[in-house]
Design a protein around this motif. Sequence first.
Motif, PDB file in Angstrom:
ATOM      1  N   ARG A  90       0.833  -1.215   0.000  1.00  0.00           N
ATOM      2  CA  ARG A  90       0.000   0.000   0.000  1.00  0.00           C
ATOM      3  C   ARG A  90       0.861   1.256   0.000  1.00  0.00           C
ATOM      4  N   TYR A  94       1.000   3.870  -3.242  1.00  0.00           N
ATOM      5  CA  TYR A  94       0.242   5.100  -2.976  1.00  0.00           C
ATOM      6  C   TYR A  94       0.730   6.219  -3.898  1.00  0.00           C
ATOM      7  N   LYS A 100      -7.803  15.420  -5.274  1.00  0.00           N
ATOM      8  CA  LYS A 100      -8.102  15.372  -3.838  1.00  0.00           C
ATOM      9  C   LYS A 100      -7.284  16.433  -3.120  1.00  0.00           C
ATOM     10  N   SER A 104      -4.983  16.173   3.018  1.00  0.00           N
ATOM     11  CA  SER A 104      -5.631  14.915   3.395  1.00  0.00           C
ATOM     12  C   SER A 104      -4.828  13.727   2.870  1.00  0.00           C
ATOM     13  N   GLN A 105      -4.232  13.857   1.688  1.00  0.00           N
ATOM     14  CA  GLN A 105      -3.394  12.792   1.136  1.00  0.00           C
ATOM     15  C   GLN A 105      -2.078  12.669   1.917  1.00  0.00           C
ATOM     16  N   HIS A 107      -1.785  13.256   5.102  1.00  0.00           N
ATOM     17  CA  HIS A 107      -2.143  12.555   6.334  1.00  0.00           C
ATOM     18  C   HIS A 107      -2.319  11.053   6.078  1.00  0.00           C
ATOM     19  N   GLU A 108      -2.915  10.680   4.936  1.00  0.00           N
ATOM     20  CA  GLU A 108      -3.075   9.263   4.600  1.00  0.00           C
ATOM     21  C   GLU A 108      -1.712   8.582   4.465  1.00  0.00           C
ATOM     22  N   VAL A 111      -0.188   8.069   7.851  1.00  0.00           N
ATOM     23  CA  VAL A 111      -0.771   6.908   8.534  1.00  0.00           C
ATOM     24  C   VAL A 111      -0.106   5.618   8.055  1.00  0.00           C
TER      25      VAL A 111
END
Length: 216
Positions: A90, A94, A100, A104-105, A107-108, A111
Amino acid sequence: MLFYLTTLGLVRFLTKDAPPSDEESDKENLMAVDVWKNSNYLCWNYVLNGLCDTLYRVFYVTKSAKELWKTLDWKYKTENAGSEKFVVGRFLDYVMVDTKPLMSQVHELQVLIQELLAEWMFLNEAFQVAAMIEKLPPSWGDLRNYLKNKRKKMDMEALFGELRIENDNRRSDRRSMKARVNANVVEHKSSSKNKKKLGKSSKLGSKGGISKQAKF
């Protein structure tokens, strides 16, 4: 479960075998064996009770708490090995996109990095920074090149600061452009209305009638 069994004083039955005994054993040794069997039975059932119904039907056939714990340990270590490969896949696959919001990307992706660290896969901060810069979306190519050519060493906090500043600047530019477009539209509409009014008034006479025009 391990903590719970420790508080009950039963955790040793997960790793130790029953004491040896035979028909010639003395009374004290037989009593020790009985105590061990009773405690092992309690430990075995505590672990089984912590499983869902589906897993209970699979593992209740084990003979002792040690055998049960060893089987469960092997099962979940195997699953964890698979999850490690899944998280790595993943992370490598990525890709940030322009459709988008950037933060937010970010932060993804952060994670995913934390999941890799949780799986005991060490990633030094320089690698994390370089990977995040490399995964910036196409429209951020200028910033990507700037950050890659920057000689000063950068940590994750500094990188997030750069990205937030650039993101805020782009949002501000979009709002300004939208305001200018709206102002031009309003101005265009008002000028069109004024032209229509002038056109109507030129066709009316001094008393509001139709003005006479020369016929050719």
